[in-house]
Design an enzyme around this catalytic site. Structure first.
Site, PDB file in Angstrom:
ATOM      1  N   MET A  44     -12.988  -0.506   8.200  1.00 29.20           N
ATOM      2  CA  MET A  44     -11.598  -0.072   8.007  1.00 29.20           C
ATOM      3  C   MET A  44     -11.497   0.885   6.818  1.00 29.20           C
ATOM      4  SD  MET A  44      -9.058  -3.238   8.707  1.00 29.20           S
ATOM      5  CE  MET A  44      -8.514  -3.636  10.355  1.00 29.20           C
TER       6      MET A  44
ATOM      7  N   ARG B  90     -33.156  -1.221  16.963  1.00 22.80           N
ATOM      8  CA  ARG B  90     -31.927  -0.568  17.443  1.00 22.80           C
ATOM      9  C   ARG B  90     -31.290   0.308  16.371  1.00 22.80           C
ATOM     10  NH1 ARG B  90     -29.475  -5.929  20.391  1.00 22.80           N
ATOM     11  NH2 ARG B  90     -30.203  -5.434  22.478  1.00 22.80           N
TER      12      ARG B  90
ATOM     13  N   ARG C 260     -25.978  -0.051  19.299  1.00 22.05           N
ATOM     14  CA  ARG C 260     -24.949  -1.083  19.393  1.00 22.05           C
ATOM     15  C   ARG C 260     -23.885  -0.814  18.335  1.00 22.05           C
ATOM     16  NH1 ARG C 260     -27.336  -2.094  23.395  1.00 22.05           N
ATOM     17  NH2 ARG C 260     -28.067  -4.114  24.183  1.00 22.05           N
TER      18      ARG C 260
ATOM     19  N   THR D  74       4.384   1.088   1.605  1.00 21.69           N
ATOM     20  CA  THR D  74       5.250   0.272   0.736  1.00 21.69           C
ATOM     21  C   THR D  74       5.710   1.080  -0.477  1.00 21.69           C
ATOM     22  OG1 THR D  74       4.001  -1.659   1.416  1.00 21.69           O
ATOM     23  CG2 THR D  74       5.335  -1.902  -0.575  1.00 21.69           C
TER      24      THR D  74
ATOM     25  N   GLY E 217       0.825  -1.208   0.000  1.00 18.62           N
ATOM     26  CA  GLY E 217       0.000   0.000   0.000  1.00 18.62           C
ATOM     27  C   GLY E 217       0.857   1.254   0.000  1.00 18.62           C
ATOM     28  N   ASN E 218       0.346   2.285   0.648  1.00 17.21           N
ATOM     29  CA  ASN E 218       1.032   3.581   0.573  1.00 17.21           C
ATOM     30  C   ASN E 218       2.416   3.599   1.200  1.00 17.21           C
ATOM     31  OD1 ASN E 218      -0.551   5.629  -0.847  1.00 17.21           O
ATOM     32  ND2 ASN E 218      -2.161   4.867   0.502  1.00 17.21           N
TER      33      ASN E 218
ATOM     34  N   ASP F 236      -7.850  -0.570   1.503  1.00 18.63           N
ATOM     35  CA  ASP F 236      -8.283   0.834   1.647  1.00 18.63           C
ATOM     36  C   ASP F 236      -8.568   1.514   0.304  1.00 18.63           C
ATOM     37  OD1 ASP F 236      -7.740   0.338   4.299  1.00 18.63           O
ATOM     38  OD2 ASP F 236      -5.820   1.380   4.311  1.00 18.63           O
TER      39      ASP F 236
HETATM   40  O1  F6P Z   1      -4.240  -0.405   5.476  1.00 19.20           O
HETATM   41  C1  F6P Z   1      -5.042  -1.497   5.749  1.00 19.20           C
HETATM   42  C2  F6P Z   1      -5.616  -1.405   7.147  1.00 19.20           C
HETATM   43  O2  F6P Z   1      -6.409  -2.550   7.348  1.00 19.20           O
HETATM   44  C3  F6P Z   1      -6.396  -0.146   7.457  1.00 19.20           C
HETATM   45  O3  F6P Z   1      -7.689  -0.155   6.923  1.00 19.20           O
HETATM   46  C4  F6P Z   1      -6.354  -0.157   8.956  1.00 19.20           C
HETATM   47  O4  F6P Z   1      -6.488   1.145   9.472  1.00 19.20           O
HETATM   48  C5  F6P Z   1      -4.978  -0.728   9.261  1.00 19.20           C
HETATM   49  O5  F6P Z   1      -4.588  -1.432   8.103  1.00 19.20           O
HETATM   50  C6  F6P Z   1      -4.934  -1.668  10.436  1.00 19.20           C
HETATM   51  O6  F6P Z   1      -3.607  -2.004  10.636  1.00 19.20           O
HETATM   52  P1  F6P Z   1      -3.069  -3.217  11.520  1.00 19.20           P
HETATM   53  O7  F6P Z   1      -3.285  -4.477  10.757  1.00 19.20           O
HETATM   54  O8  F6P Z   1      -1.638  -2.896  11.710  1.00 19.20           O
HETATM   55  O9  F6P Z   1      -3.883  -3.198  12.776  1.00 19.20           O
END
Ligand code: F6P
Length: 357
Positions: A178, A171, A275, A114, A111-112, A136
């Protein structure tokens, strides 16, 4: 002459990594004489000379397999040039080990973070080809990253399941998804799952607007509501803070996450039972969706074509369904966030979804 190709996966894992590794390997074996060197646990393996020469058979059966056969780790870019307690010069070690392994090029799947590290190694003279993986979907220069669609599928299923129980119990259910600083998962899963309110970091929310939407919905006879909340969702007030101040405030927050805070606020102000559900790393787990298998295979095979052409210093991208390669220096350090004019936002608004703005 036999080409030696190094390959590593770095950062958070996601479905489709193994399919992409397989794509690179199979297409490379088919096009030129090569040996593939699997670097273990991301850049950490390159720093510590931890690798394995791979056999073609090891790339079989990978299409459906979640996670990464190479292992992964997070090696933050900002620490790359820092000499820490272990006294290791990480960048020098990586360059030296690349030479020692006699690599023609290094393929980095990530990802970024990397991409920033990959660009750093490119600046150091290494031949790099990057592949865009992340749930993401926030890598600049590509319309989509592999892992994203699988995560949206999982997140949508969670929202679907929450629907029935929210309905039975009358509810307000918040599903926190994420995505780090980007709202792609919550936006897509929220629309797919028919969430009543979608909160993403790119559209700061007002509590009053959320309460207003809930009141309107509940007074019209609907007894339950679903909110799809990005883990990075912020209020309009928080959006005015500097990055560091927001981080400090969040660290002091008495709730485990933003959804818990919002759930309590809704409960206190409207008296509705709330919840919170957080599917968390399930969004990164398991077998890739068919879409991601296809995407990862396409991107991986394209990377092999780039190796064949010695077309280095780039990341494989897909734009308007066409495969492409974007220079690493253009990608590194930039995020692809949800644009306020994104069609899914206007579509959501047309069908009555609130974005808390
Ligand atoms: O970048 C992928 C991701 O799953 C994000 O969506 C999230 O914020 C982060 O990684 C969680 O990181 P870790 O696996 O280090 O808890």
């Amino acid at each position: 002459m036999k080409r030696r190709i190094g390959i590593l996966t770095s950062g958070g894992d996601c479905p489709g990594l193994n399919a992409a590794i397989r794509g690179v390997a199979r297409a490379s074996y088919g096009m030129f004489d090569c040996e593939i060197v699997g670097i273990k646990d991301g850049f950490k393996g390159l720093i510590h000379y931890d690798y394995q020469v791979m056999m073609p058979i090891e790339f079989s059966g990978l299409l459906v397999r979640g996670g990464t056969i190479l292992g992964t780790s997070r090696t933050p870019f900002k620490k790359m040039r820092k000499i820490e307690k272990d006294n290791i010069d990480k960048v020098k070690c990586m360059v030296d080990n690349y030479e020692k392994l006699n690599l023609d090029c290094l393929i980095t799947l990530g990802g970024n973070g990397t991409h920033k590290n990959a660009n750093l190694l490119r600046e150091e003279g290494l031949n790099i080809i990057a592949l865009p993986k992340t749930i993401d979907n926030d890598i600049w220069g590509t319309d989509v990253t592999f892992g994203f669609h699988s995560a949206v599928d999982i997140a949508t299923e969670v929202i679907d399941r929450i629907h029935t129980t929210a309905d039975s119990h009358d509810r307000v259910m918040l599903v926190e998804l994420m995505g780090h600083k980007a709202g792609w998962i919550a936006l897509n899963a929220g629309i797919a799952g028919g969430a009543d309110i979608i909160l993403i970091p790119e559209i700061p929310y007002s509590l009053d607007k959320i309460l207003g939407s809930l009141e309107k919905r509940h007074s019209s006879g609907k007894d339950f509501s679903i909110l799809a909340v990005s883990e990075g969702a912020i209020t309009t007030k928080e959006s005015l803070l500097k990055k560091k101040e927001l981080k400090k405030q969040r660290e002091k927050m008495k709730y485990p996450s933003v959804s818990y805070r919002l759930a309590e606020e809704i409960n206190k102000k409207l008296g509705l039972e709330t919840r919170v559900t957080i599917p968390g790393h399930q969004q990164r787990g398991g077998s890739p969706s068919p879409y991601d298998r296809v995407l990862a295979t396409k991107l991986g095979a394209y990377a092999a074509e780039m190796i064949a052409n010695r077309d280095y210093g780039k990341t494989v991208s897909i734009v308007n369904n066409k495969l492409w390669a974007t220079p690493l220096e253009e990608v590194a350090g930039k995020l692809k966030l949800v644009d306020k004019n994104n069609i899914l936002i206007s579509t959501g608004k047309l069908v009555g979804t609130s974005f808390g703005d």
